[in-house]
Scaffold this active site. Structure first.
Site, PDB file in Angstrom:
ATOM      1  N   LYS A  78       0.841  -1.204   0.000  1.00 26.42           N
ATOM      2  CA  LYS A  78       0.000   0.000   0.000  1.00 26.42           C
ATOM      3  C   LYS A  78       0.879   1.258   0.000  1.00 26.42           C
ATOM      4  CE  LYS A  78      -3.765  -2.459   2.236  1.00 26.42           C
ATOM      5  NZ  LYS A  78      -4.485  -2.810   3.470  1.00 26.42           N
ATOM      6  N   GLN A 122      -4.265  -1.745   9.777  1.00 25.33           N
ATOM      7  CA  GLN A 122      -4.195  -3.051   9.114  1.00 25.33           C
ATOM      8  C   GLN A 122      -4.741  -4.150  10.032  1.00 25.33           C
ATOM      9  OE1 GLN A 122      -3.150  -3.536   5.849  1.00 25.33           O
ATOM     10  NE2 GLN A 122      -3.908  -5.619   6.150  1.00 25.33           N
ATOM     11  N   ASP A 145     -10.601   2.959   4.248  1.00 26.96           N
ATOM     12  CA  ASP A 145     -10.897   1.535   4.059  1.00 26.96           C
ATOM     13  C   ASP A 145     -12.406   1.313   3.904  1.00 26.96           C
ATOM     14  OD1 ASP A 145      -8.781  -0.209   3.801  1.00 26.96           O
ATOM     15  OD2 ASP A 145      -8.370  -0.312   5.957  1.00 26.96           O
TER      16      ASP A 145
END
Ligand code: NDP
Length: 319
Positions: A78, A122, A145
């Site tokens: 990412k 994460q 997200d």
């Protein structure tokens, strides 16, 4: 439709009827490499324009707790992709022993920092930290997200929001190939909050891609194979390597493989290989379109994240 994509394995070289009734002589690979590179170019051009107009580069902060090998790889990828499109980014690494309170306070500081547009934590997190609390701690306008209940609720109501990165990436992938989904029967296998559930909502929304008739299958579904055989689109997101077999797929189906499982592979340098939820070699010959693993949805998930971060920086989503 764009049919000039990467070549399929020989096994795919069979006549195929697509859900819209047209025929072609081989399945088309939904090539995440090609599509993600193309969308990255578009994002990079937008970033250059933002900066040329006196703005600053979008900035993403990723929080990584503990030493999970797969999480390390995902975050590294990412961050690398942020660099490729000209975003600023940072990783905050914490030991698995940090307290939930510490993490929540850290998120609160990032929420208040006007120089940060997107925050991601994460997953998975250590067991003593509540994923729900952490998800809800990120301000919806920085929740790139797309997991915050405000974003999920707005997605359900087809209102402006940040879409969860993986289903968003799937839609972008289908869109790139000009696949029209209206009226198709879509079977989503897996109902997690981050993939299956939102994918089922997005495919059923009154939008394009969307307007499907959706079946959401899970571990209690009876006759999963029977449901899958009726599907024009199968989204496999159950986390069971090569679970979707050729006899579960009808001729001409569109198959999107979300699964990522590391399986031991002593012959490789790393000692493992990444495998999807679809038995690709056997299923591909029956499909009109199929996404590979690796090289499919995983790359598109990062694109979903980048697009959300750009929209966050542009303040495109108002709450
Ligand atoms: P979860 O483990 O959270 O959810 C799995 C889902 O699959 C559950 O809803 C479960 O049902 C269902 N399921 C499990 N076994 C069966 C079965 N035999 N038949 C039908 N349904 C079944 O997984 P995630 O959604 O987080 O991830 C799924 C896969 O996608 C994983 O391989 C993951 O690594 C991958 N992934 C890939 C991403 C990408 O970018 N490509 C991003 C995120 C995940 P139930 O609810 O009843 O338990």
């Amino acid at each position: 439709m764009n049919l000039s994509q990467s070549p399929m394995p020989d096994a795919a070289n069979l006549p195929t009827t697509t859900p819209d009734g047209t025929t072609r002589d081989r399945a088309v690979l939904l090539d995440g490499k090609v599509v993600s590179a193309s969308i990255r170019e578009e994002i990079a051009a937008e970033v250059r324009e933002l900066i040329a107009n006196g703005g600053r580069a979008p900035k993403l902060v990723a929080i990584l707790v503990g030493n999970d090998g797969a999480s390390e790889t995902y975050v590294a990828s990412k961050i690398r992709n942020c660099g490729l499109v000209g975003f600023d980014s940072a990783v905050e690494r914490y030991d698995a022993s940090i307290s939930e309170q510490f993490l929540l306070e850290r998120i609160s500081l990032l929420n208040d920092d006007p120089g940060i547009d997107g925050i991601l934590v994460q997953l998975p997190l250590p067991k003593h930290i509540s994923v729900q609390k952490v998800t809800e701690a990120i301000r919806p306008e920085k929740d790139v997200d797309g997991f915050h209940p405000v974003n999920v609720g707005r997605m359900v109501q087809n209102l402006p929001c940040f879409l969860p990165a993986t289903p968003y990436g799937i839609l972008l992938l289908l869109q790139h190939y000009g696949i029209r989904t209206e009226g198709l029967h879509c079977v989503v296998v897996g109902r997690s909050n981050i993939v299956g559930m939102p994918a089922s909502i997005l495919f059923s929304r009154n939008a394009e891609p969307g307007n499907c008739t959706v079946t959401l299958a899970h571990s209690r579904t009876r006759d999963l194979a029977g449901h899958c055989r009726k599907a024009d689109i199968i989204v496999a997101a159950l986390g069971k390597p090569r679970f979707i077999k050729a006899d579960m797929v009808k001729d001409g189906a569109i198959v999107v493989d979300v699964g990522i499982t590391r399986v031991p592979a002593p012959e490789t340098k790393s000692g493992f290989r990444i495998v999807g939820d679809v038995d690709f070699e056997a299923v591909a010959p029956k499909c009109s379109y199929i996404s590979p693993v690796p090289g499919g949805v995983g790359l598109m998930t990062i694109i979903g994240l980048l697009k959300n971060t750009l929209r966050a920086a542009r303040k495109e989503v108002r709450f």
